[in-house]
Design an enzyme around this catalytic site. Structure first.
Site, PDB file in Angstrom:
ATOM      1  N   ASP A 180      34.244  36.954  52.157  1.00 32.57           N
ATOM      2  CA  ASP A 180      33.445  38.124  52.149  1.00 32.57           C
ATOM      3  C   ASP A 180      32.142  37.781  52.880  1.00 32.57           C
ATOM      4  OD1 ASP A 180      31.306  40.118  51.499  1.00 32.57           O
ATOM      5  OD2 ASP A 180      32.285  40.156  49.486  1.00 32.57           O
ATOM      6  N   GLU A 198      26.712  32.935  41.586  1.00 33.49           N
ATOM      7  CA  GLU A 198      27.582  34.349  42.003  1.00 33.49           C
ATOM      8  C   GLU A 198      28.194  34.860  40.999  1.00 33.49           C
ATOM      9  OE1 GLU A 198      29.411  36.899  42.479  1.00 33.49           O
ATOM     10  OE2 GLU A 198      30.765  36.120  44.227  1.00 33.49           O
ATOM     11  N   GLU A 213      32.657  41.271  35.114  1.00 28.67           N
ATOM     12  CA  GLU A 213      33.525  39.724  34.710  1.00 28.67           C
ATOM     13  C   GLU A 213      32.519  39.259  33.592  1.00 28.67           C
ATOM     14  OE1 GLU A 213      33.568  37.492  38.296  1.00 28.67           O
ATOM     15  OE2 GLU A 213      35.269  38.689  38.932  1.00 28.67           O
ATOM     16  N   HIS A 258      33.944  42.655  48.947  1.00 28.51           N
ATOM     17  CA  HIS A 258      34.914  42.619  48.246  1.00 28.51           C
ATOM     18  C   HIS A 258      34.769  43.356  47.046  1.00 28.51           C
ATOM     19  CE1 HIS A 258      33.059  39.189  45.983  1.00 28.51           C
ATOM     20  NE2 HIS A 258      33.920  39.389  45.188  1.00 28.51           N
TER      21      HIS A 258
END
Length: 354
Positions: free
Chosen positions: A28, A122, A131, A274
């Protein structure tokens, strides 16, 4: 409309052992370039400093930190990918600087009395929080970061905008000369209520972007992430088919103040990442043609699931623009807003004359 993607807490970490996930992230380019520029472009901030990399993955951010002059980097990775990260560190001959730990950051310990100068991570998921790794980053901040320490990134902003979704609607009008409307309808019903990760073209946005939430990562608490709600009236900035709502995020990084603040954007107008964008398609009977300056009233809530806090339930509701309160001055074509805008402009002229 709700999104209740099932995530098993144990499998969350197992999934990161799938190297294809990391291949996707490593290739990415906007993601890679943003972190590389943010770290290597701020050598003065990293020189001689101690850094904690939360959710280190393959260790590439830790390596950027070492290349920027950090004296010590603690790379913490919960999955067995930590073993591969050690190999990557050794391959780059940085094992004297980078120490990889295979554990959750909640179980990690620094040497007694030590705190770090910088935390890098990240942690962002689809629609920023999907997430749920931000909780771990905030835990690390509160436990390990020095009072005047830095977070990379240091802010995050969530946006929403009404949009057209031709890939879910228009394309089925005529596919290779064959009408496939019934298939398109069945496909949408199968995914009914579930957001989709799609690439949205900038021209399919009917508004440039409305801020849902802004987070200062030095200050935000996990409790503030439990529920995020916005209720508003957006005025369409271009005409088009209202077929859904598009959600994206942007993150910024600290700098020395001399240059414009570096950001990583997943906006439709930015280079594709992404993460792409998250789209909540509307039911067919809720879709409509919008003209420029048409008002769109809605509420959107993002609520942490009580059973699995690494996922969020999304609830989107279309509201009646006639009944909802508009911003002042409002640029929409409704009579009440035109009259109010004229009145405010007249008051401003009178004040200037006095």
């Amino acid at each position: 409309m709700e999104f209740t993607d099932q995530i098993d807490p144990a499998s969350y970490f197992d999934s990161y052992e799938d190297l294809k996930v990391h291949e996707l992230m490593l290739t990415d380019q906007p993601r890679q370039e943003a972190y590389q520029k943010a770290i290597l472009g701020n050598r003065a901030l990293f020189e001689g400093k101690t850094v904690l990399d939360v959710g280190a993955g393959t260790g590439i951010l830790s390596i950027f930190c070492a290349q920027a002059g950090a004296s010590k980097v603690y790379a913490v990775e919960a999955s067995n990918l930590a073993r591969l990260a050690r190999a990557v560190v050794e391959e780059n001959q940085l094992q004297a600087v980078i120490e990889v730990s295979e554990c959750k950051v909640e179980d990690f310990q620094l040497p007694e009395g030590e705190r770090v100068d910088i935390i890098v991570s990240e942690w962002m998921g689809f629609f920023l929080l999907h997430e749920g790794m931000l909780d771990s980053v905030l835990y690390a901040r509160d436990k390990f970061l020095k009072p005047n320490g830095l977070m990379f990134p240091d802010t995050a902003t969530l946006y929403v905008a009404p949009c057209s979704v031709p890939s879910r609607f228009d394309r089925w009008e005529s596919l290779s000369g064959v009408s496939m409307r019934c298939f398109g309808r069945a496909l949408r019903e199968q995914n009914s209520g579930n957001p989709e990760v799609l690439t949205v073209a900038p021209e399919h946005l009917l508004y440039d972007g409305h801020i849902i939430a802004w987070f200062d990562l030095m200050e935000v608490t996990t409790e503030e992430l439990n529920s995020i709600e916005v209720k508003d009236v957006i005025v369409a900035s271009r005409s088009g088919k209202l077929q859904g709502f598009c959600i994206w995020f942007e993150c910024t990084f600290p700098g020395d103040g001399a240059e414009e603040q570096l950001q990583l954007s997943t906006s439709p107008s930015a280079s594709e990442t992404h993460w792409k964008q998250t789209v909540i398609p509307l039911p067919e009977d809720a879709c409509e043609e919008l003209e420029e300056r048409d008002p769109v009233a809605f509420s959107l809530t993002m609520t942490r699931n009580k059973e699995t806090n690494r996922r969020y339930d999304l609830q989107l509701t279309l509201l009646d623009a006639e009944k909802e309160e508009h911003h002042l001055p409002c640029e929409c074509h409704m009579t009440k807003c035109i009259l109010m805008k004229t009145h405010l402009e007249k008051m401003q002229v009178e004040e200037e004359q006095h």
